[in-house]
Design a protein around this motif. Structure first.
Motif, PDB file in Angstrom:
ATOM      1  N   GLU A 294      48.293  74.300  -0.730  1.00 42.90           N
ATOM      2  CA  GLU A 294      48.788  74.572   0.626  1.00 42.90           C
ATOM      3  C   GLU A 294      48.814  73.295   1.462  1.00 42.90           C
ATOM      4  N   GLU A 295      47.786  72.445   1.311  1.00 44.31           N
ATOM      5  CA  GLU A 295      47.746  71.189   2.060  1.00 44.31           C
ATOM      6  C   GLU A 295      48.829  70.224   1.583  1.00 44.31           C
ATOM      7  N   LEU A 296      49.146  70.252   0.292  1.00 43.50           N
ATOM      8  CA  LEU A 296      50.241  69.425  -0.219  1.00 43.50           C
ATOM      9  C   LEU A 296      51.575  69.878   0.359  1.00 43.50           C
ATOM     10  N   ASP A 297      51.770  71.195   0.488  1.00 41.71           N
ATOM     11  CA  ASP A 297      52.997  71.709   1.108  1.00 41.71           C
ATOM     12  C   ASP A 297      53.091  71.270   2.563  1.00 41.71           C
ATOM     13  N   SER A 298      51.966  71.308   3.269  1.00 41.76           N
ATOM     14  CA  SER A 298      51.934  70.858   4.653  1.00 41.76           C
ATOM     15  C   SER A 298      52.222  69.360   4.753  1.00 41.76           C
ATOM     16  N   LEU A 299      51.688  68.592   3.812  1.00 40.14           N
ATOM     17  CA  LEU A 299      51.933  67.146   3.786  1.00 40.14           C
ATOM     18  C   LEU A 299      53.409  66.849   3.564  1.00 40.14           C
ATOM     19  N   GLN A 300      54.063  67.622   2.703  1.00 39.91           N
ATOM     20  CA  GLN A 300      55.500  67.445   2.472  1.00 39.91           C
ATOM     21  C   GLN A 300      56.274  67.632   3.774  1.00 39.91           C
ATOM     22  N   THR A 301      55.915  68.662   4.517  1.00 42.42           N
ATOM     23  CA  THR A 301      56.579  68.930   5.795  1.00 42.42           C
ATOM     24  C   THR A 301      56.387  67.764   6.761  1.00 42.42           C
ATOM     25  N   LYS A 302      55.162  67.263   6.839  1.00 41.13           N
ATOM     26  CA  LYS A 302      54.879  66.150   7.747  1.00 41.13           C
ATOM     27  C   LYS A 302      55.619  64.877   7.330  1.00 41.13           C
ATOM     28  N   LEU A 303      55.673  64.619   6.027  1.00 43.35           N
ATOM     29  CA  LEU A 303      56.384  63.427   5.547  1.00 43.35           C
ATOM     30  C   LEU A 303      57.875  63.526   5.839  1.00 43.35           C
ATOM     31  N   ARG A 304      58.438  64.719   5.688  1.00 38.18           N
ATOM     32  CA  ARG A 304      59.867  64.891   6.008  1.00 38.18           C
ATOM     33  C   ARG A 304      60.114  64.703   7.504  1.00 38.18           C
ATOM     34  N   ALA A 305      59.171  65.145   8.328  1.00 39.40           N
ATOM     35  CA  ALA A 305      59.296  64.948   9.775  1.00 39.40           C
ATOM     36  C   ALA A 305      59.224  63.464  10.119  1.00 39.40           C
ATOM     37  N   ILE A 306      58.337  62.734   9.463  1.00 37.32           N
ATOM     38  CA  ILE A 306      58.237  61.285   9.690  1.00 37.32           C
ATOM     39  C   ILE A 306      59.547  60.610   9.315  1.00 37.32           C
ATOM     40  N   MET A 307      60.136  61.035   8.196  1.00 41.71           N
ATOM     41  CA  MET A 307      61.415  60.442   7.777  1.00 41.71           C
ATOM     42  C   MET A 307      62.527  60.761   8.773  1.00 41.71           C
ATOM     43  N   ARG A 308      62.541  61.983   9.299  1.00 48.79           N
ATOM     44  CA  ARG A 308      63.559  62.354  10.294  1.00 48.79           C
ATOM     45  C   ARG A 308      63.422  61.527  11.563  1.00 48.79           C
ATOM     46  N   LYS A 309      62.187  61.165  11.911  1.00 49.05           N
ATOM     47  CA  LYS A 309      61.937  60.395  13.124  1.00 49.05           C
ATOM     48  C   LYS A 309      62.124  58.897  12.925  1.00 49.05           C
ATOM     49  N   GLY A 310      62.544  58.478  11.728  1.00 47.34           N
ATOM     50  CA  GLY A 310      62.819  57.062  11.512  1.00 47.34           C
ATOM     51  C   GLY A 310      61.862  56.379  10.552  1.00 47.34           C
ATOM     52  N   GLY A 311      60.924  57.102   9.999  1.00 53.24           N
ATOM     53  CA  GLY A 311      60.010  56.507   9.024  1.00 53.24           C
ATOM     54  C   GLY A 311      58.886  55.741   9.678  1.00 53.24           C
ATOM     55  N   LEU A 312      58.135  55.058   8.848  1.00 53.07           N
ATOM     56  CA  LEU A 312      57.030  54.242   9.338  1.00 53.07           C
ATOM     57  C   LEU A 312      57.562  52.875   9.732  1.00 53.07           C
ATOM     58  N   ARG A 313      57.005  52.334  10.795  1.00 55.92           N
ATOM     59  CA  ARG A 313      57.432  51.021  11.250  1.00 55.92           C
ATOM     60  C   ARG A 313      56.320  50.017  10.981  1.00 55.92           C
ATOM     61  N   VAL A 314      56.697  48.838  10.527  1.00 58.11           N
ATOM     62  CA  VAL A 314      55.735  47.771  10.313  1.00 58.11           C
ATOM     63  C   VAL A 314      55.714  46.932  11.574  1.00 58.11           C
ATOM     64  N   ALA A 315      54.518  46.761  12.148  1.00 58.19           N
ATOM     65  CA  ALA A 315      54.383  45.990  13.385  1.00 58.19           C
ATOM     66  C   ALA A 315      54.599  44.517  13.088  1.00 58.19           C
ATOM     67  N   ALA A 316      55.318  43.858  13.968  1.00 59.23           N
ATOM     68  CA  ALA A 316      55.574  42.419  13.799  1.00 59.23           C
ATOM     69  C   ALA A 316      54.289  41.651  14.078  1.00 59.23           C
ATOM     70  N   LYS A 317      54.058  40.600  13.279  1.00 57.07           N
ATOM     71  CA  LYS A 317      52.869  39.773  13.475  1.00 57.07           C
ATOM     72  C   LYS A 317      53.098  38.885  14.695  1.00 57.07           C
TER      73      LYS A 317
ATOM     74  N   VAL B 223      56.158  65.404  -5.606  1.00 58.67           N
ATOM     75  CA  VAL B 223      57.077  65.434  -4.462  1.00 58.67           C
ATOM     76  C   VAL B 223      56.498  64.631  -3.301  1.00 58.67           C
ATOM     77  N   CYS B 224      55.210  64.815  -3.034  1.00 54.79           N
ATOM     78  CA  CYS B 224      54.576  64.080  -1.936  1.00 54.79           C
ATOM     79  C   CYS B 224      54.600  62.574  -2.177  1.00 54.79           C
ATOM     80  N   LEU B 225      54.321  62.160  -3.398  1.00 55.99           N
ATOM     81  CA  LEU B 225      54.331  60.726  -3.696  1.00 55.99           C
ATOM     82  C   LEU B 225      55.731  60.132  -3.551  1.00 55.99           C
ATOM     83  N   LYS B 226      56.756  60.881  -3.956  1.00 58.04           N
ATOM     84  CA  LYS B 226      58.132  60.398  -3.788  1.00 58.04           C
ATOM     85  C   LYS B 226      58.484  60.268  -2.313  1.00 58.04           C
TER      86      LYS B 226
END
Length: 150
Positions: free
Chosen positions: A106-129, A68-71
């Motif tokens: 337990e840490e994997l469950d916490s990571l899932q929560t954090k990843l879902r929060a990142i997705m809700r906030k718009g995901g990761l952004r790649v900085a322009a060169k 789940v975390c990898l997905k």
């Protein structure tokens, strides 16, 4: 001291088996030779822990949580085919603080929560060169300001 064993794996699994006691498990595994963990051979100890893991379903739970975390990491834009990138992401103190393979259930469950929060906030952004940078490296910015600390 090199021969000393860490019995944390055994005692963690023992807690998940209600009604089981240490002496009986060790006695049965060693065919009646001993009731002491210290007197077990390394092979006997590994075999006993492996059978306890199978009995509790612990390995299946961890495998599912990792999947789940990898997905979720894939959806946020992390290249999950490159373990170095996965580990670099997980090592960040605000994400997990250690390598992906070392994370507990337990840490994997916490990571899932954090990843879902990142997705809700718009995901990761790649900085322009910028035009002055010719290194060809991609910089990823992790939006961490609103992730709940666990």
């Amino acid at each position: 001291m090199a021969n000393e064993k860490n019995y944390a794996r055994f005692y963690t699994l023992l807690k998940k088996l209600p009604g089981a006691d240490k002496e009986t498990l060790v006695y049965c595994t060693t065919c009646g030779r001993t009731t002491s963990l210290r007197e077990m051979t390394s092979k006997e100890y590994r075999d006993m822990c492996a059978s306890m893991e199978e009995l509790t379903g612990w390995k299946a739970q961890v495998k599912k949580a990792r999947s789940v975390c990898l997905k979720l990491m894939q959806k946020t834009g992390i290249d999950t085919t490159d373990w170095q990138r996965v580990n670099d992401f997980c090592r960040h103190p605000r994400i997990a603080g250690k390598e992906f393979a070392r994370l507990t259930l337990e840490e994997l469950d916490s990571l899932q929560t954090k990843l879902r929060a990142i997705m809700r906030k718009g995901g990761l952004r790649v900085a322009a060169k910028s035009a002055g940078q010719g290194s060809g490296a991609t910089v990823i910015i992790y939006p961490m300001s609103n992730i709940a600390e666990s």
